[in-house]
Enzyme design. Structure first.
Site, short mmCIF file in Angstrom:
data_model
loop_
_atom_site.label_atom_id
_atom_site.label_comp_id
_atom_site.label_asym_id
_atom_site.label_seq_id
_atom_site.Cartn_x
_atom_site.Cartn_y
_atom_site.Cartn_z
CE LYS A 152 -4.08 1.96 2.19
NZ LYS A 152 -3.64 3.34 2.17
CB CYS B 54 21.77 36.96 19.77
SG CYS B 54 20.07 37.17 19.26
S1 IVH Z 1 -6.56 -0.29 -4.88
C1 IVH Z 1 -11.14 0.19 -5.27
N1 IVH Z 1 -4.04 -0.77 -4.43
O1 IVH Z 1 -4.92 3.44 -0.83
C2 IVH Z 1 -9.74 -0.04 -4.88
N2 IVH Z 1 -4.97 1.23 -3.56
O2 IVH Z 1 -7.25 3.61 1.15
C3 IVH Z 1 -8.83 0.99 -5.34
N3 IVH Z 1 -3.33 2.67 -2.39
O3 IVH Z 1 -7.19 5.46 -2.54
C4 IVH Z 1 -7.56 1.09 -4.62
N4 IVH Z 1 -1.59 1.37 -2.68
O4 IVH Z 1 -4.72 5.77 -3.06
C5 IVH Z 1 -5.06 0.09 -4.23
N5 IVH Z 1 -1.80 -1.31 -4.13
C6 IVH Z 1 -2.80 -0.46 -3.96
C7 IVH Z 1 -2.64 0.75 -3.26
C8 IVH Z 1 -3.76 1.58 -3.08
C9 IVH Z 1 -2.01 2.51 -2.19
C10 IVH Z 1 -4.12 3.82 -1.91
C11 IVH Z 1 -5.06 4.43 -2.92
C12 IVH Z 1 -6.43 4.33 -2.32
C13 IVH Z 1 -6.12 4.16 -0.85
C14 IVH Z 1 -7.23 3.39 -0.20
#
Ligand code: IVH
Length: 676
Positions: A124, A417
């Site tokens: 993530k 200072c």
């Molecule tokens: S999938 C409907 N995959 O996390 C699903 N999101 O809290 C769409 N994010 O808004 C998201 N890494 O900005 C997905 N490998 C990943 C991700 C990811 C970061 C972020 C993204 C999303 C947020 C969700």
């Protein structure tokens, strides 16, 4: 060269550059050197300048940026941009697995129940989400998340991100969207903060804020310099080659997208849990920040069957890592003075191991934070490393508070200072107002003045500056030019040779151009790029001093904060005196004759929107000509626009807007007459 031949060459060079870009940024496997790459790019740019009619909006040359977006257009998402449900524990994950099985009406036997549901585990990424639309293999539009229903059109800025393909290869669907996360590597983030400190700005809290701040910048050239990156993780649209997410993402890599090599196909929830435990520990080894793991049901049919709640898909979930936390003792609070006089309180902690590093200090930011935390010397405090690289104190362990721990009183006087500190309305930090008398500020200002991108006097190091200031041989940047050999020889560790080097370095700096001198004198908020723009616009320091706020705001890149800071700087008598002394010393306070020859005032006060393709100039050349002649480039047409400079194939929307607002539309030839 014949037109036909030029077009072929442009296509050929573009293809080669796209391929090398992909090898480098998406695959991390370059096959040519940077030098060879730059040569190919240069060849393409030269040809495009000769034959501007062949510049495609997605040419590799467009990555260098240069477009200005004054206002980002709000665009409705083709598919709403939902977020993910969060989970924080093994129990939450097992519960998610159970709900998936229930939703699919499959009987789950145990944790090792294999292959009925496959999960894709992904990192993530901690950045900002972006939706990219491709039509016929070309990047059409890039939109931020916004409120999930509509976001900002940031296409011009996104084009500067080298890992995002502008043109695809292979067998892709005609129209589709791909979503991903724009982020900054830890390394780039650190260098941005170093730079910010140099120009007296408060460092950014974390790479996520830095990335989203960058995406909202108006000048795409600045965005290009920020080295953003992007991982793609979600495909939307019809006609995908496979019926599952994992395969499709793999195939999307072959079209040119950068996808994560760390994603894993898991056959049961137990494998998912293993993946989570592995990355909970190893995330610190990654060159970028992640704040959890995303788990997605792999099969599209199953995804469809599970569907969505109002806010998020039922077929995916985010596992959020707990920010690592430790408890340690606060030994003391010290107060640092920056070159602009800003005071930063720093907590000195009993050293403690946290998220792979030994933490000894943490920023306490400002007086309000100290007050809010009610933090006292000898207290035990909880220190956390979450999204932030710099550890953060999140609270006091009141169960361990001793009665004798006395309330922290924020300092009232400068620790260097002793001048009484001030706090301006609306600002979080206290400042030491003794700009020209506080030794630490003086040293900081001189270090900035001699730094490489400023006056470049590299023979004058930090230690020598410190000695000179402590010995009261110099009090400000102007005094550098009064230094005598004998004075320098009297310093510790200064031999004839280093003294001569220093004297030579100081002498040479008198030739440094006005743009850099303007950066060097250290006006708060005026960085290197801003100084360049201002210098080109005003041409001499005296002209700059004479400008009022409204006139300053007319300069590209100058907003309210910068304008007020410039005015305050030149209104300070000591600064006026320093400028006078520097002038007498012979520094460059006006543009060189060569730079001046390229400038004019014919377009002063006029704003331009450029649209279409031109016969004699590239769009970048036109933009430069406008700026050099005192005009301003803006991205979109408004009632305030003076002219739309229109080439061939001007967009019909723009044409309509210009006509409805009564904005004059001029041709390339009209423009030439205007600046002649
Ligand atoms: S999938 C409907 N995959 O996390 C699903 N999101 O809290 C769409 N994010 O808004 C998201 N890494 O900005 C997905 N490998 C990943 C991700 C990811 C970061 C972020 C993204 C999303 C947020 C969700």
């Amino acid at each position: 060269m014949e037109k036909e031949q030029a077009l072929q060459k442009i296509i050929n060079l573009s293809n080669q550059l796209n391929q090398h870009n992909y090898n480098y940024y998406a695959l991390d496997k370059p096959t040519i050197s940077d030098f060879e790459f730059d040569k190919l790019l240069e060849e393409l740019i030269t040809l495009e300048n000769q034959f501007p009619e062949f510049i495609s909006p997605n040419s590799p040359s467009q990555r260098v940026g240069g477009t200005i977006t004054k206002e980002f257009k709000s665009v409705k998402h083709n598919y709403p941009m939902l977020s993910l449900g969060n989970s924080y524990s093994v129990e939450d994950m097992i519960d998610f697995d159970r709900k998936v099985f229930e939703g699919l009406q499959i009987q789950a036997n145990d944790l090792f129940n294999t292959n009925q549901v496959q999960y894709v585990c992904e990192l993530k990424f901690d950045g900002l989400s972006i939706g990219l639309t491709y039509i016929n293999g070309e990047l059409q539009q890039a939109v931020t998340r916004g409120d999930g229903v509509q976001g900002d059109d940031v296409t011009n800025n996104v084009k500067t991100i080298k890992s995002i393909p502008l043109k695809l290869q292979g067998n892709y669907p005609n129209v589709f969207e791909i979503r991903g996360e724009i982020f900054l590597s830890k390394h780039v983030f650190e260098s941005i903060n170093k730079e910010r400190e140099q120009i007296g700005e408060v460092p950014l809290a974390n790479p996520r804020n830095a990335a989203s701040g960058t995406m909202k910048m108006q000048d795409s050239k600045v965005v290009a310099a920020r080295k953003l990156d992007c991982f793609l993780y979600y495909l939307l649209g019809d006609g995908m080659p496979s019926q599952n997410h994992f395969e499709n993402l793999k195939i999307a890599t072959s079209w040119g997208f950068k996808t994560s090599q760390h994603s894993k196909l898991c056959h049961n929830i137990n494998e998912v849990l293993d993946f989570i435990s592995y990355w909970d520990v190893h995330r610190h080894d990654l060159p970028f920040e992640i704040d959890g793991i995303v788990i997605k049901v792999n099969d599209y049919q199953q995804q469809k069957q599970l569907g969505f709640t109002a806010k998020s898909p039922r077929w995916a979930i985010a596992y959020k890592f707990k920010a690592e936390q430790v408890s340690t003792q606060l030994l003391s609070i010290s107060y640092q003075v920056g070159r602009t006089g800003a005071i930063t309180p720093v907590a000195n902690l009993q050293p403690v191991q946290l998220a792979g590093t030994l933490v000894k200090r943490a920023s306490l930011h400002n007086a309000d934070i100290i007050e809010k935390l009610d933090i006292r010397i000898n207290d035990f405090v909880f220190v956390e490393k979450g999204g932030e690289i710099i550890p953060k104190i999140i609270g006091v362990d009141f169960t361990k508070r001793k009665r004798e721990n006395i309330k922290t009183n924020y300092i009232t006087n400068c620790p260097e200072c002793n001048t009484e500190l001030v706090r301006k309305n609306g600002e979080a930090n206290h400042y030491c107002p003794n700009e020209n008398g506080c030794a630490t500020q003086i040293k900081g200002k001189i270090e900035h003045f001699v730094s490489r991108k400023a006056m470049n006097i590299d023979s004058l190091g930090g230690e020598t500056i410190s000695q000179l200031v402590d010995a009261k041989l110099i009090k400000n940047i102007a005094n550098i030019y009064d230094l005598k050999k004998e004075q320098l020889l009297s310093l510790d560790r200064m031999a004839q040779k280093s003294v001569q080097n220093l004297i030579d370095g100081i002498e040479q700096s008198k030739q440094v151009n006005f743009e850099r001198v303007l950066y060097a004198i250290g006006i708060r908020h005026v960085g290197e790029t801003t100084a360049k723009k201002i210098a080109k616009n005003v041409k001499t320091i005296d002209a700059l001093i004479a400008l009022n706020k409204e006139q300053l705001l007319e300069i590209d890149e100058v907003g309210e904060t910068i304008a007020l800071s410039i005015i305050a700087f030149f209104n300070t008598p000591q600064n006026q005196q320093i400028i006078q002394q520097l002038k007498t010393a012979g520094l460059q306070f006006s543009l060189s004759p060569e730079a001046l020859a390229k400038t004019g005032t014919k377009l002063n006060g006029l704003t331009f929107v450029i649209s279409g393709v031109f016969n004699n100039y590239s769009r970048d050349q036109l933009k430069e000509l406008i700026e050099l002649n005192g005009g301003k480039n803006v991205g979109s047409i408004s009632a305030k626009t003076s002219y739309v400079l229109a080439g061939d194939n001007m967009g019909p929307e723009k044409l309509k807007k210009a006509q409805s607002l009564g904005v004059k539309i001029i041709s390339e030839t009209d423009f030439e007459t205007l600046i002649a």
